[in-house]
Design a protein around this motif. Structure first.
Motif, short mmCIF file in Angstrom:
data_model
loop_
_atom_site.label_atom_id
_atom_site.label_comp_id
_atom_site.label_asym_id
_atom_site.label_seq_id
_atom_site.Cartn_x
_atom_site.Cartn_y
_atom_site.Cartn_z
N ARG A 70 0.83 -1.21 0.00
CA ARG A 70 0.00 0.00 0.00
C ARG A 70 0.86 1.26 0.00
N LEU A 71 1.93 1.28 0.79
CA LEU A 71 2.82 2.43 0.83
C LEU A 71 3.50 2.63 -0.51
N ARG A 72 3.98 1.54 -1.09
CA ARG A 72 4.62 1.63 -2.42
C ARG A 72 3.65 2.19 -3.45
N ALA A 73 2.40 1.73 -3.43
CA ALA A 73 1.40 2.21 -4.39
C ALA A 73 1.12 3.69 -4.18
N THR A 74 1.04 4.11 -2.93
CA THR A 74 0.78 5.52 -2.63
C THR A 74 1.92 6.39 -3.15
N ILE A 75 3.12 5.96 -2.90
CA ILE A 75 4.28 6.73 -3.36
C ILE A 75 4.34 6.75 -4.88
N SER A 77 1.96 6.39 -7.00
CA SER A 77 0.86 7.14 -7.61
C SER A 77 1.05 8.64 -7.52
N SER A 78 1.93 9.08 -6.64
CA SER A 78 2.16 10.51 -6.51
C SER A 78 3.21 11.03 -7.49
N GLN A 99 -0.79 6.37 -12.55
CA GLN A 99 -1.54 5.89 -11.38
C GLN A 99 -1.26 4.41 -11.18
N TYR A 100 -1.01 4.03 -9.95
CA TYR A 100 -0.81 2.64 -9.58
C TYR A 100 -1.85 2.32 -8.51
N ARG A 101 -2.38 1.12 -8.55
CA ARG A 101 -3.38 0.76 -7.56
C ARG A 101 -3.14 -0.68 -7.11
#
Length: 104
Positions: A70-75, A77-78, A99-101
């Motif tokens: 989840r942290l990797r995806a948040t980073i 996606s930014s 965007q990554y999800r």
């Protein structure tokens, strides 16, 4: 602390882009400009050496750690990449966002 040489980066540019330089993310011309500046500017070279040591320490300390998905995806996606293209002297800026999800 700025130098007036067209072939070299100034202190502001060098310090702003030091991690791009350390990570090998610059073009050969940009790399040469920063390297020339570092060769002639003790304060910027000292900051370069400090940042290089910090990167090595983080790599050594976090070598076996992985970020949660989840942290990797948040980073990821930014991240926004900006590409500047020059055509006939005009600057055109393209902005792209990826965007990554991660599914639950």
């Amino acid at each position: 602390m700025s130098h007036d040489h067209a072939e070299t980066a100034d202190c502001s540019e060098t310090l702003h882009r030091i991690f791009e330089y350390l990570d090998g993310e610059m073009t050969p011309d940009e790399t040469a400009r920063v390297a020339l500046h570092l060769a002639n500017c003790g304060p910027c070279l000292a900051q370069h050496d400090l940042d290089l040591a910090m990167k090595a320490l983080i790599k050594r300390s976090c070598n076996q750690e992985t970020a949660p998905d989840r942290l990797r995806a948040t980073i990821l996606s930014s991240f926004t990449s900006v590409r500047t293209v020059s055509s006939d002297g005009d600057q055109v800026v393209y902005r792209e966002q990826t965007q990554y999800r991660i599914e639950d």
